[in-house]
Write an enzyme that holds these catalytic residues in place. Structure first.
Site, PDB file in Angstrom:
ATOM      1  N   ASP A   1      -5.943  -3.148  -1.369  1.00 40.09           N
ATOM      2  CA  ASP A   1      -6.477  -3.162   0.795  1.00 40.09           C
ATOM      3  C   ASP A   1      -7.000  -1.717   1.560  1.00 40.09           C
ATOM      4  OD1 ASP A   1      -5.211  -5.777   0.602  1.00 40.09           O
ATOM      5  OD2 ASP A   1      -2.968  -4.682  -0.374  1.00 40.09           O
ATOM      6  N   ASP A   2      -6.878  -0.829   0.792  1.00 41.40           N
ATOM      7  CA  ASP A   2      -6.959   0.914   1.137  1.00 41.40           C
ATOM      8  C   ASP A   2      -8.541   0.990   1.701  1.00 41.40           C
ATOM      9  OD1 ASP A   2      -6.212   3.468   1.625  1.00 41.40           O
ATOM     10  OD2 ASP A   2      -8.165   3.919   0.139  1.00 41.40           O
ATOM     11  N   LEU A   3      -8.906   1.169   2.634  1.00 34.35           N
ATOM     12  CA  LEU A   3      -9.722   0.655   3.322  1.00 34.35           C
ATOM     13  C   LEU A   3     -10.827   2.229   3.130  1.00 34.35           C
ATOM     14  CD1 LEU A   3     -11.376   0.477   6.065  1.00 34.35           C
ATOM     15  CD2 LEU A   3     -10.777   1.907   6.955  1.00 34.35           C
TER      16      LEU A   3
ATOM     17  N   TRP B   1       0.771  -1.584   0.000  1.00 40.75           N
ATOM     18  CA  TRP B   1      -0.231   0.207  -0.336  1.00 40.75           C
ATOM     19  C   TRP B   1       1.108   1.145  -0.161  1.00 40.75           C
ATOM     20  CZ3 TRP B   1      -0.399   3.724   3.039  1.00 40.75           C
ATOM     21  CH2 TRP B   1      -1.157   5.238   3.163  1.00 40.75           C
TER      22      TRP B   1
END
Length: 205
Positions: free
Chosen positions: A157-159, A138
């Site tokens: 994977d970034d929220l 990330w």
């Protein structure tokens, strides 16, 4: 990217994905170029390490205090010479002190510069930099987006990206990596621009 490039990218995204297209219309013109980070590789990666797992407000305050330790400019030698206690006082956790100093050590022992990374493909850059402690996929993707200006980066994977997808596609829960990648296929070769609009979508009431 210039304004014409952004216009081409957003038009392609709207054609490929009407749900994202509706968000593009709501948010308006892409201003990703105004969010580009400055400085060299050391500054960019140190910034990313400091911002990990913190709110933007908290991380920004810590990062500015960190920069103030180096009024003549941040460099690897200066970071390594800074006592851990001083770094703790500006807000770095013990773990992040280890990461930042490992990064500085790697810079001294021959980490590529941004200019040397520029001609490499995204995956090669990711594999090169994730060998450093505290630098995950990330973190390198943020470097690719905000420093190397790569157009087709999808940080699965970034929220914020996952939350944006959940909201736009009305999913019951946050999508997993496989789902993000599947939905994101439609956004190539402008995944970076799509990601920016997903982040902005969370600011719409």
């Amino acid at each position: 990217m210039n304004k014409l490039d952004y216009a081409i990218a957003t038009q392609a995204l709207k054609s490929a994905d009407p749900k994202l297209g509706a968000i593009i219309d709501q948010v308006g013109v892409c201003t990703l170029d105004q969010a580009q980070h400055l400085g060299g590789l050391l500054d960019s990666l140190a910034r990313s390490i400091i911002y990990q797992q913190l709110s933007t407000k908290s991380a920004t305050a810590i990062y500015h205090r960190f920069l103030q330790l180096y009024p003549s400019g941040m460099n690897a030698e200066a970071i390594l010479d800074t006592p851990d206690e001083i770094l703790r006082q500006v807000g770095l956790s013990r773990q992040k002190i280890i990461y930042v100093k490992d990064l500085a050590q790697n810079v001294l022992t021959g980490l590529p510069t941004l200019e040397e990374l520029q001609p490499l493909d995204d995956e090669t850059i990711i594999q090169t930099l994730t060998k450093i402690k505290g630098i995950g996929r990330w973190t390198v993707q943020m470097l690719l987006i905000f420093r190397l200006h790569r157009w087709d980066v999808l940080p699965v994977d970034d929220l914020g990206v996952r939350s944006g997808i959940r909201r736009i596609y009305e999913l019951d829960e946050l999508p997993d990596r496989k789902t993000v990648m599947k939905i994101g296929q439609a956004w190539k070769p402008y995944s970076t621009i799509a990601s920016w609009y997903l982040w902005r979508s969370l600011e719409i009431s």
